[in-house]
Design an enzyme around this catalytic site. Structure first.
Site, PDB file in Angstrom:
ATOM      1  NE  ARG A 219     -18.473  57.731  14.873  1.00  0.00           N
ATOM      2  CZ  ARG A 219     -19.208  57.249  15.870  1.00  0.00           C
ATOM      3  NH1 ARG A 219     -18.852  57.475  17.129  1.00  0.00           N
ATOM      4  NH2 ARG A 219     -20.277  56.545  15.643  1.00  0.00           N
ATOM      5  CG  ASP A 221     -20.236  58.632  20.316  1.00  0.00           C
ATOM      6  OD1 ASP A 221     -20.595  57.716  19.563  1.00  0.00           O
ATOM      7  OD2 ASP A 221     -20.713  58.807  21.461  1.00  0.00           O
ATOM      8  CB  ALA A 222     -23.892  60.159  20.025  1.00  0.00           C
ATOM      9  CD  GLU A 258     -23.020  57.745  16.198  1.00  0.00           C
ATOM     10  OE1 GLU A 258     -23.670  56.686  16.201  1.00  0.00           O
ATOM     11  OE2 GLU A 258     -22.425  58.173  17.204  1.00  0.00           O
ATOM     12  CG  PHE A 285     -25.901  53.043   2.903  1.00  0.00           C
ATOM     13  CD1 PHE A 285     -26.113  53.187   1.545  1.00  0.00           C
ATOM     14  CD2 PHE A 285     -25.068  52.019   3.342  1.00  0.00           C
ATOM     15  CE1 PHE A 285     -25.522  52.323   0.634  1.00  0.00           C
ATOM     16  CE2 PHE A 285     -24.476  51.136   2.447  1.00  0.00           C
ATOM     17  CZ  PHE A 285     -24.707  51.292   1.087  1.00  0.00           C
ATOM     18  N   GLY A 355     -22.347  45.345  17.398  1.00  0.00           N
ATOM     19  CA  GLY A 355     -22.206  45.168  18.841  1.00  0.00           C
ATOM     20  C   GLY A 355     -23.454  45.440  19.639  1.00  0.00           C
TER      21      GLY A 355
END
Length: 570
Positions: A219, A221-222, A258, A285, A355
């Site tokens: 995954r 990130d950003a 992401e 979503f 978070g």
């Protein structure tokens, strides 16, 4: 060390044991760790340790991975998932996740970060598994144990920046770029002078986790913080290398991005100018469901709140595909038309959305139990690929707050100040927990014992039931979904599977709703009502059968959903 033609220096050192520790001695007199260290047993400022990942004995030789379209992801933070906070401590809980129906556990970043308390996005050594989690051997044991139970393992990796403390990468070469800015630290040099070795460093890192640790998915990130204007984007090059690795190993491997850009280029194939990544997270979503459940409309939630936002996301993968965004004050996104909906990973809770609230509240403490079941239903009974956040399945009430354990006091104060500024657009006025305090970290630990008490026990059973239904009927592998809006608070989705069809009715209102429903075919039989007393609900108002007569009507309880199945004709 001798210089090579590509900017790297190398030497051969004899008679070293696999666990030997070392520094690099620089010309300016400093002794620094290896930025490509495989293990930092004494933390980010200590010596690096030699590790031979190939010496681990694997028992997963028959493992070939999991198909993305039938996946159910489960995101967890190693440090707070168990009392011990280690890779090995997760292993006894894997059977429970497999029984729940999870297919893939997704680890938040585990690259070496400063101290022992961190979300992982402050990693300074991309190749080194966190020492306090159990290091590289602990990670290998966890992955091997997961595969033995039929669970894939995804790893969250950060290729847009490195954490500020213990980050010596810039000392060794032009790894960073001043041409771009990120909110988290210096941008990496992926397209400037001398960027070829930088790209190689991070692509090699991706391959390292996949090959040496048998990780099944990354995954990223950003990725909107990965700046590369070269003709061959880093993500496209990385995906090409990963595809080759997958073919060589005979194992399914996935790369998931992401991104907040809503840019279909990430998923389009190379012949369409895309990067051909396997999937991406869809924040639309989460935002659509969250605003319907909580009625929050500050910050980026200002762009959402209508049932049509959720309907469009279910139809297409995301909502904003070029229309005006009030939050951004500009048009946002492009069309994802033609992309399989199973390539969009969705959730109603994750580490960011929980978070990055001022107090780290879970949805559990923001809405009713009935609304929690509704959130589970819309996530798990959709054509999109679901992700659960650790503890969600039994309605964990502990918050997940932002925590660090930096050694640099100036950095600690900067983090504290930054957290306060981050919440200004949301009007969250509560006192923000101190990220540096150990109590903030401890408050974020899961309480697994609550699974034995109500309503947590029934919620866990409810999630198991929904995931089993999803898996039994291959919901995410079906393409023939129809999405209808029934007023401004009720959504109907229809799935025609030929010999059997399903209708799912989701009601986001806080009062009972009676709606007329026109369905194809003959009578439909009730399969599930989330408001049923068996699920600790107020009791069902629904008839056991729903007629296809246009004049027929059905009544749903507030914050509830129902599943009907069309009777199979002989």
């Amino acid at each position: 060390m001798q210089p090579g033609p590509d900017g790297y220096h190398s030497s051969i050192v004899h008679d070293l044991r696999p666990d030997s520790t070392y520094f690099y001695a620089l010309c300016d007199g400093r002794n620094l760790p290896d930025p490509a260290s495989r293990f930092q047993p004494q933390g980010v400022h200590g010596p690096s340790q030699i590790v031979d990942p190939q010496s681990f004995t694997w028992f997963d030789r028959a493992w070939t991975g999991r198909d993305l379209s039938s996946s159910v992801f489960y995101e967890l933070h190693v440090g707070t998932y168990t009392e011990a906070g280690t890779f090995d401590a997760i292993i006894p809980l894997l059977d429970g996740l497999a029984d729940l129906g999870i297919t893939t556990i997704e680890l938040m970043p585990i690259a070496q970060f400063p101290g022992t308390r961190n979300w992982g996005y402050d990693g300074a050594y991309p190749f080194a598994a966190q020492n306090s989690y159990g290091g590289p051997r602990g990670l290998q044991r966890l992955v091997d144990a997961a595969h033995a139970r039929g669970l894939a393992v995804a790893l969250d990796v950060v290729y847009n920046h490195l954490g500020p403390e213990g980050n010596y990468l810039g000392v060794y070469g032009p790894y960073f770029s001043a041409r771009y800015k990120t909110p988290w630290g210096e941008a990496l040099n992926f397209d400037g002078p001398d960027s070829d070795p930088v790209r190689r460093f991070f692509i090699d890192n991706a391959v390292y986790w996949l090959e040496s640790f048998h990780i099944d998915a990354l995954r990223l990130d950003a990725v909107h913080g990965i700046f590369d204007f070269s003709a061959n984007h880093l993500l496209a090059e990385m995906q090409s290398q990963v595809r080759s690795l997958s073919e060589r190993l005979g194992r399914q491997i996935h790369v998931i991005a992401e991104s907040n850009l809503n840019d279909a280029k990430l998923l389009h194939p190379a012949e369409k100018g895309g990067y051909d990544l396997d999937a991406q997270w869809s924040d639309d979503f989460h935002h659509s469901v969250h605003t319907l459940l909580t009625r929050e409309h500050t910050g980026y939630y200002a762009d959402f709140g209508k049932l049509s936002d959720l309907a469009d996301t279910l139809r297409n993968g995301w909502c904003y595909s070029g229309q005006y965004s009030a939050f951004r004050r500009r048009r946002h996104g492009n069309s994802p038309a033609g992309i399989a909906r199973s390539r969009f990973v969705v959730c109603t809770q994750n580490h960011d959305q929980v978070g990055n609230r001022a107090l780290g509240e879970r949805l559990t403490t923001l809405v009713s139990t009935e609304a929690l079941k509704l959130a589970a239903g819309i996530t798990l009974l959709s054509p999109l690929t679901p992700l659960l956040f650790m503890g969600e399945e039994y309605a964990e009430i502990s918050p997940f707050q932002y925590f660090v354990s930096h050694g640099d006091q100036d950095l600690v104060e900067a983090v504290r100040k930054g957290r306060l500024e981050e919440f200004s657009s949301f009007n969250w006025v509560d006192e923000v927990p101190d990220p540096q305090a150990e109590s903030t970290f401890e408050a974020s630990r899961l309480n697994h014992s609550s699974k034995e008490r109500e309503p947590h026990r029934t919620m866990l059973r409810f999630y198991e039931h929904l995931i089993r239904f999803r898996n039994d009927h291959l919901l995410s592998q079906r393409g023939d979904w129809e999405i209808r809006e029934c007023g401004d608070r009720t959504l109907l989705t229809l799935l025609d599977c030929g010999t059997q069809s399903f209708s799912f009715i989701f009601h986001f209102g806080d009062i009972p709703s009676t709606i007329a429903v026109t369905l194809p075919g003959e009578s439909w039989q009730l399969r599930l009502d989330s408001s049923d007393a068996a699920w600790l609900g107020p009791g069902s108002c629904l008839h056991k059968h729903l007629r296809s007569d246009p004049a027929s009507a059905t009544t749903l309880q507030p914050w509830s959903f129902a599943v009907f199945q069309r009777a199979v004709e002989d």
